[in-house]
Design a protein around this motif. Structure first.
Motif, PDB file in Angstrom:
ATOM      1  N   GLY A 198     -47.076 -31.281  56.145  1.00  0.00           N
ATOM      2  CA  GLY A 198     -45.957 -30.374  55.927  1.00  0.00           C
ATOM      3  C   GLY A 198     -46.177 -29.574  54.657  1.00  0.00           C
ATOM      4  O   GLY A 198     -46.666 -30.092  53.659  1.00  0.00           O
ATOM      5  N   PRO A 199     -45.839 -28.268  54.692  1.00  0.00           N
ATOM      6  CA  PRO A 199     -46.167 -27.423  53.549  1.00  0.00           C
ATOM      7  C   PRO A 199     -45.401 -27.778  52.284  1.00  0.00           C
ATOM      8  O   PRO A 199     -45.916 -27.580  51.188  1.00  0.00           O
ATOM      9  N   LYS A 200     -44.202 -28.331  52.425  1.00  0.00           N
ATOM     10  CA  LYS A 200     -43.403 -28.551  51.225  1.00  0.00           C
ATOM     11  C   LYS A 200     -43.266 -30.031  50.897  1.00  0.00           C
ATOM     12  O   LYS A 200     -43.511 -30.459  49.781  1.00  0.00           O
ATOM     13  N   HIS A 201     -42.870 -30.821  51.904  1.00  0.00           N
ATOM     14  CA  HIS A 201     -42.642 -32.235  51.647  1.00  0.00           C
ATOM     15  C   HIS A 201     -43.721 -33.118  52.252  1.00  0.00           C
ATOM     16  O   HIS A 201     -43.584 -34.328  52.292  1.00  0.00           O
ATOM     17  N   GLY A 202     -44.794 -32.506  52.785  1.00  0.00           N
ATOM     18  CA  GLY A 202     -45.861 -33.297  53.388  1.00  0.00           C
ATOM     19  C   GLY A 202     -46.632 -34.093  52.352  1.00  0.00           C
ATOM     20  O   GLY A 202     -46.628 -33.766  51.157  1.00  0.00           O
ATOM     21  N   LEU A 203     -47.297 -35.136  52.821  1.00  0.00           N
ATOM     22  CA  LEU A 203     -47.987 -36.042  51.910  1.00  0.00           C
ATOM     23  C   LEU A 203     -49.140 -35.338  51.198  1.00  0.00           C
ATOM     24  O   LEU A 203     -49.288 -35.467  49.981  1.00  0.00           O
ATOM     25  N   ALA A 211     -49.505 -32.113  50.724  1.00  0.00           N
ATOM     26  CA  ALA A 211     -48.977 -31.084  49.836  1.00  0.00           C
ATOM     27  C   ALA A 211     -48.485 -31.712  48.538  1.00  0.00           C
ATOM     28  O   ALA A 211     -48.764 -31.213  47.444  1.00  0.00           O
ATOM     29  N   ARG A 212     -47.798 -32.843  48.675  1.00  0.00           N
ATOM     30  CA  ARG A 212     -47.336 -33.552  47.480  1.00  0.00           C
ATOM     31  C   ARG A 212     -48.510 -33.990  46.624  1.00  0.00           C
ATOM     32  O   ARG A 212     -48.502 -33.872  45.404  1.00  0.00           O
ATOM     33  N   TRP A 213     -49.524 -34.516  47.310  1.00  0.00           N
ATOM     34  CA  TRP A 213     -50.678 -35.035  46.607  1.00  0.00           C
ATOM     35  C   TRP A 213     -51.405 -33.903  45.890  1.00  0.00           C
ATOM     36  O   TRP A 213     -51.782 -34.030  44.725  1.00  0.00           O
ATOM     37  N   ALA A 214     -51.536 -32.765  46.600  1.00  0.00           N
ATOM     38  CA  ALA A 214     -52.211 -31.630  45.992  1.00  0.00           C
ATOM     39  C   ALA A 214     -51.420 -31.132  44.781  1.00  0.00           C
ATOM     40  O   ALA A 214     -51.996 -30.785  43.741  1.00  0.00           O
ATOM     41  N   ARG A 215     -50.074 -31.135  44.921  1.00  0.00           N
ATOM     42  CA  ARG A 215     -49.234 -30.695  43.801  1.00  0.00           C
ATOM     43  C   ARG A 215     -49.428 -31.607  42.598  1.00  0.00           C
ATOM     44  O   ARG A 215     -49.559 -31.156  41.462  1.00  0.00           O
ATOM     45  N   LEU A 216     -49.472 -32.911  42.903  1.00  0.00           N
ATOM     46  CA  LEU A 216     -49.625 -33.894  41.839  1.00  0.00           C
ATOM     47  C   LEU A 216     -50.970 -33.706  41.136  1.00  0.00           C
ATOM     48  O   LEU A 216     -51.067 -33.734  39.903  1.00  0.00           O
ATOM     49  N   ARG A 217     -52.012 -33.482  41.955  1.00  0.00           N
ATOM     50  CA  ARG A 217     -53.358 -33.313  41.420  1.00  0.00           C
ATOM     51  C   ARG A 217     -53.444 -32.051  40.566  1.00  0.00           C
ATOM     52  O   ARG A 217     -53.983 -32.056  39.462  1.00  0.00           O
ATOM     53  N   HIS A 218     -52.844 -30.980  41.094  1.00  0.00           N
ATOM     54  CA  HIS A 218     -52.831 -29.728  40.356  1.00  0.00           C
ATOM     55  C   HIS A 218     -52.121 -29.915  39.027  1.00  0.00           C
ATOM     56  O   HIS A 218     -52.567 -29.471  37.978  1.00  0.00           O
TER      57      HIS A 218
END
Lengths: 509, 330
Positions: A324-329, A331-338
Motif C-alpha cells: 500500500g502506498p501510504k500505510h503499506g508495510l 512504504a512504512r519501511w522505506a519511510r523509516l529507512r529514509h
C-alpha cells in the motif's frame, strides 16, 4: 437540530444522479438475466471455460456475476462501517446466527424459496443481535463471550434443524447444504433479484444517511449532541448488515460471509483516510474479489466458490498490507529507512559544523580524521558518511592539484552551500530546543541534550519561528554556545571562488 | 423418511431403549460427548477469563489447513501428524493476528476476522482438491459426527482393547488437560486475571499464553471429529459462563464443568434420540437451554435479581438510585 439540517444544501445534484444510476442498474439487470436460456455445464478445457465466463454467454454465469457484484457492493458498503465501528466479530456472529432462520424458512415454505429463507434468516439474525445486547446489558459477561454464546448457540440450533430437514420428506431440498459452504453456481434468478434489491437498498441507505452514519461511526457523543438518532442509526445499520449477510450466504456460506464484510473494508482502510473513498474502494474490492473467486472456481472443476472468493479478497488485502502506498508495510519501511538515513546525514553535517566551530571558523576545510573524532566512529566509517554527504551534494572535496592523500583521514572537504545551510539549521534547532527546555520547561541544563538530539531532526520552520519568538531571538544556548541565525545561513558565500573570507558565525561574534 | 418435525415423545424409546439395547455403543457416544465437554470446559474457563473467546473461535477455524496439510503430507490420519499440524496452525494464527494488528492500522477484531477466514478458506480448498481417498468430510468439519465414534477401529494396547481411536485420543487429551491445569494452576490463575502481577512475579506470561493456545489447539483437534469446528466454541464458552451465574471462584468454576458436561452429554444424547438430529448440535442446544435457565434464575446476577425485573414483576418499589455515572444536580 434535525438530521436533515446537517446536510449542506448544495450537494443534491450528484446524489440524484447517483440515485438515478442505481435505479437504472436495479431495473436493468433482471431483464438482462432473463435474456438467454440456461446453458448446460459441460466439462471442457480451461480456455473454453474462461471464454464462457468472460463472454457471459450463459445465464448461469450471468447470474453468478450479477449476484457477486451485488454481494460485493452490499457487503463492501456495510463492511466499511463494520470495520470503522469495530464490529468485525459482530458480523461473524451475525453470519452464524442466521442459520436457524435459514432452516426455518425452508421448513416454512417446503422449498428453497429465497424470500421465505430471507425472512427467516433476517429474523434470526436480528434476534441474535438483540440477545447479544441483552446479555451485555443484564450480565457481567464480557463482549467476546456474549458473541461466542450467541454464535455457537444459534449455529447449533441451525445444525439440528438442518440435520432434521435432511431426513424429512420434502420434494426439493437440494441446495440446503449450499448455505454452509456456499455455491455460487446454484444462484437462481430470484436469489440474484433479492441480492440486487439489497445492494440497491445499501446504496440508497449509505447515500441518504451519509452524514449520520459517519458521525455515529466515529463520534457517538457528538452525533447525539447534534441530534442524530444514534440508536436508530445503529439498528438501521445492523438491519442492513443482516440483509447483506443473508443474501450472501448462498454464494459464500455461513462461515465465510464475515470475510466479505471484513476483508475488503480492511483493505480499503489501508489505502485511504476518507470514509467516502473507503466505502467506494471497499465495494470495489468486494466486487473484484467475488468475481475473481467465481472465475477461478469456474475454471477448475469442483472447486468451492466461497473459499476462493475469500482467498481472492485476502490476496487483495495482502497486496495492500505489504505494498500500500501510504500505510503499506514496505512504504512504512522505506519511510523509516529514509528517515534514518536523513538523520545520519544531518548528524554528520552537525559534526562538521562542530569541527568548524571548534577551530573558531578559522578554516573552511574539515578533515575526515577530525570528523571521525567528533562523531566517535572509525575513520573508515567517517569516510563512508562523508561519501554519503558527497553523493547528496552537501559537501565538496578539496583538491589542490596535488596527489590525493594516501590516508583517508587526511582527506579534506568543505561544506557546500546547501550543506552549510542544513548544518546551521540542525545546530540551531538543537540549541534552540535546549534553551527552550531550560528556560521554559525548567529542565536542568545537563538533561536537555538527549531530548534535543531527537527533536532537532523534526522541527519545522514554523515551530522554529515560534520558539525564537518565545525565547526572544536568543543568541546563546544554555551551554554558552552561539546559536546560528538566519543571517549566518544566508551569509554563506558560494564556494566556487575559494579564497573568499569564510562565512560563518565568527563574523557576527 | 419422516413427515412431522417433532415426533411424538416416546419415553420408552428415547430414554430407556438406548441403555437396554446396544448399551456399549451408546455408552461410547455419551462418554465421548462427556470427555469433549470436560476437556473443552476446563480450558474454556481460562479462555473466557482472558477474554479470548473469539480468538479461540479463530483458532478452531484455522486449524483446518494445518490438519488438511498434515493429511496431505502423511497421506494418513496419523494422530501425531494431525497434532503437529494443528499446533503449527494455532501458533501461526496467533502470530498472524499479532503481526497484522501491530504492523498496520487494522484493528485487532478485523485482524482476527481476516486471519481465520483466510486460513479456513485455504483448508476448504485443500480438502476439496487434494485429499483423494482419505476421509475428511467437509460436513464433518462444520458439525462433526459423534455418532460415528464407535465405528472407528479400536486401539489395542498390551492385548487389551481400549476402545475406538477417537475415544482413546479424547480421553488421553482430557487427562493431559486435567494434569496441566493441576500442575500449572498458579501460573494460569495469575496470568489470566492479573498479567501485570504475573510479570512482576517473574512468571513467563507469553509462554503461558502460547502454551494455553497450543493446549487449546490439541483439545480442539481431538474433539473436532466429534463436534466440528464451530460447536467446539460452544463447549469452550458455555460451561464457564453458565457456571458463573452460580459460583464465582475459579476452583468452583473448574469443578462445575464436570456436572455440566454430564448434563450436556446426556441431555444432548436423548434430545437427538427424540428429534433424530445431529448429536453434537443437540448437546449445544441443551447447553444453550441451561445457559438460558442460569441467566434467568442464577443466584449471581440472574435476571430475577436484576433491579428492573424485580421492580416490574415482583411489584417492589423502584430503587431510587441515579444511573451510574450521572451527575446529581441540586
Amino acid at each position: 437540530m434535525s438530521p436533515k439540517g446537517l446536510r449542506p444544501k448544495s450537494d443534491w445534484r450528484p446524489k440524484c444522479a447517483f440515485l438515478l444510476f442505481a435505479c437504472g442498474f436495479w431495473l436493468a439487470f433482471p431483464a438482462v438475466a432473463q435474456a438467454a436460456r440456461i446453458g448446460d455445464a459441460i466439462e471442457t478445457d480451461w480456455r473454453e471455460q474462461a471464454l464462457r465466463f468472460l463472454s457471459l454467454r450463459d445465464v448461469a454465469v450471468r447470474n453468478v456475476v450479477l449476484g457477486t457484484i451485488c454481494m460485493g457492493i452490499s457487503c463492501g458498503l456495510f463492511g466499511g462501517y463494520v470495520v470503522a465501528r469495530r464490529l468485525a466479530l459482530f458480523g461473524d456472529t451475525l453470519s452464524h446466527a442466521v442459520l436457524p432462520g435459514v432452516a426455518l424458512g425452508f421448513l416454512w415454505s417446503h422449498t428453497k424459496n429465497p424470500l421465505y429463507i430471507f425472512i427467516g434468516a433476517a429474523a434470526a439474525g436480528l434476534l441474535g443481535t438483540v440477545v447479544v445486547a441483552w446479555i451485555q446489558k443484564t450480565t457481567r459477561i464480557k463482549e467476546d463471550s456474549a458473541l461466542g454464546l450467541v454464535l455457537s448457540g444459534f449455529y447449533a440450533i441451525g445444525i439440528c434443524l438442518l440435520t432434521v430437514i435432511q431426513k424429512m420428506e420434502y420434494g426439493d431440498q437440494s441446495g440446503i447444504d449450499s448455505f454452509l459452504f456456499g455455491q455460487a453456481a446454484a444462484l437462481s434468478l430470484e436469489d440474484v433479484q433479492l441480492m440486487g434489491v439489497v445492494a440497491f437498498g445499501a446504496l440508497v441507505m449509505v447515500i441518504l444517511f451519509r452524514k449520520e452514519l459517519l458521525l455515529t461511526s466515529f463520534d457517538e457523543g457528538f452525533a447525539r449532541s447534534v441530534g442524530v438518532p444514534v440508536e436508530f442509526m445503529r439498528y438501521l445499520l445492523l438491519l442492513g448488515l443482516t440483509f447483506a449477510v443473508v443474501t450472501s450466504l448462498q454464494a459464500v456460506g455461513v462461515v465465510l460471509v464475515s470475510a466479505l464484510l471484513i476483508t475488503p473494508a480492511a483493505t480499503a482502510y489501508l489505502l485511504t483516510d476518507r470514509m467516502a473513498t473507503l466505502l467506494i474502494l471497499s465495494a470495489c474490492f468486494g466486487v473484484a474479489g467475488g468475481v475473481l473467486g467465481a472465475f477461478v472456481s469456474f475454471l477448475g472443476s469442483n472447486l468451492p466458490t466461497g473459499p476462493l472468493m475469500v482467498l481472492a479478497c485476502s490476496a487483495f488485502f495482502g497486496l495492500a498490507f505489504f505494498f500500500g502506498p501510504k500505510h503499506g508495510l514496505t512504504a512504512r519501511w522505506a519511510r523509516l529507512r529514509h528517515r534514518s538515513r536523513q538523520v545520519l546525514l544531518e548528524n554528520t553535517l552537525k559534526a562538521s559544523y562542530h569541527v568548524l566551530e571548534q577551530n573558531g571558523f578559522a578554516t573552511e576545510s574539515i578533515s575526515i580524521g577530525a570528523l571521525a573524532g567528533r562523531r566517535r566512529v572509525s575513520v573508515a566509517e567517517a569516510r563512508r558518511e562523508a561519501d554519503d554527504l558527497l553523493a547528496a551534494g552537501f559537501i565538496t572535496l578539496v583538491k589542490k592539484g596535488e596527489p590525493s592523500p594516501r590516508l583517508s583521514q587526511d582527506v579534506l572537504f568543505t561544506l557546500a552551500p546547501s550543506g552549510w545551510e542544513r548544518a546551521c539549521q540542525i545546530v540551531r534547532n538543537h540549541r534552540l530546543w535546549e534553551l527552550y527546555l531550560t528556560n521554559e520547561a525548567r529542565y536542568a541544563a545537563d538533561h536537555v541534550h538527549e531530548d534535543a538530539e531527537k527533536i532537532e531532526h523534526v522541527l519545522g520552520e514554523d515551530v522554529v519561528r515560534q520558539l525564537e519568538r518565545i525565547l526572544k531571538n536568543p543568541r546563546h544556548d544554555p551551554h554558552g554556545k552561539l546559536i546560528p541565525s538566519m543571517e549566518d545561513i544566508e551569509r554563506m558565500a558560494p564556494r566556487d571562488h575559494a579564497p573568499e573570507p569564510t562565512a560563518g558565525y565568527f563574523r557576527r561574534a | 423418511m419422516r413427515t412431522e418435525f417433532f415426533p411424538t415423545l416416546d419415553l420408552q424409546a428415547v430414554f430407556v431403549a438406548p441403555w437396554v439395547e446396544m448399551f456399549g455403543w451408546n455408552f461410547q457416544i455419551a462418554l465421548m460427548g462427556f470427555l469433549v465437554c470436560l476437556a473443552c470446559g476446563l480450558i474454556g474457563n481460562f479462555v473466557v477469563a482472558r477474554r479470548l473467546a473469539l480468538v479461540g473461535d479463530a483458532i478452531s477455524h484455522s486449524l483446518l489447513p494445518g490438519i488438511a496439510i498434515a493429511f496431505l503430507l502423511t497421506a494418513s490420519r496419523s494422530m501425531p501428524a494431525m497434532f503437529a499440524g494443528a499446533a503449527v496452525a494455532a501458533v501461526l494464527t496467533t502470530l498472524f493476528i499479532e503481526f497484522i494488528h501491530r504492523k498496520s492500522r487494522v484493528k485487532p477484531d478485523a485482524a482476527i476476522g481476516i486471519v481465520f477466514t483466510t486460513l479456513f478458506a485455504v483448508g476448504m480448498v485443500v480438502i476439496s482438491r487434494g485429499l483423494g481417498d482419505v476421509h475428511l468430510d467437509a460436513d464433518c468439519v462444520l458439525y462433526g459426527e459423534i455418532g460415528f465414534t464407535p465405528l472407528q477401529d479400536s486401539i489395542v494396547w498390551f492385548g487389551i482393547a481400549l476402545g475406538p481411536r477417537p475415544l482413546v485420543a479424547m480421553a488421553g487429551m482430557t487427562l493431559v488437560d486435567i494434569l496441566l491445569v493441576i500442575v500449572f494452576y498458579r501460573q494460569l490463575l495469575v496470568t489470566s486475571f492479573d498479567s501485570g502481577l504475573a510479570r512482576s512475579l517473574g512468571m513467563p506470561v507469553n509462554v503461558v499464553h502460547y502454551g494455553l493456545m497450543i493446549a487449546l489447539a490439541f483439545t480442539i483437534v481431538a474433539a473436532f471429529e466429534a463436534v466440528g469446528v464451530v460447536l467446539v466454541i460452544a463447549m469452550l464458552i458455555f460451561p464457564a459462563v453458565t457456571a458463573s451465574f452460580f459460583v464465582e471462584r475459579l476452583p468452583s468454576l473448574l469443578w462445575s464443568v464436570a456436572p455440566l458436561s454430564v448434563a450436556y452429554s446426556l441431555g444432548g444424547f436423548h434430545l437427538s434420540m427424540w428429534l433424530d438430529c445431529s448429536i453434537a448440535g443437540a448437546m449445544v442446544v441443551v447447553a444453550g437451554f441451561l445457559f438460558l435457565v442460569a441467566w434467568a434464575l442464577g443466584p449471581k446476577g440472574g435476571l430475577i435479581h436484576h433491579p428492573r425485573f424485580r421492580a416490574v414483576f415482583l411489584a417492589k418499589s423502584k430503587i431510587e438510585r441515579p444511573p451510574e455515572g450521572s451527575v446529581h444536580l441540586p
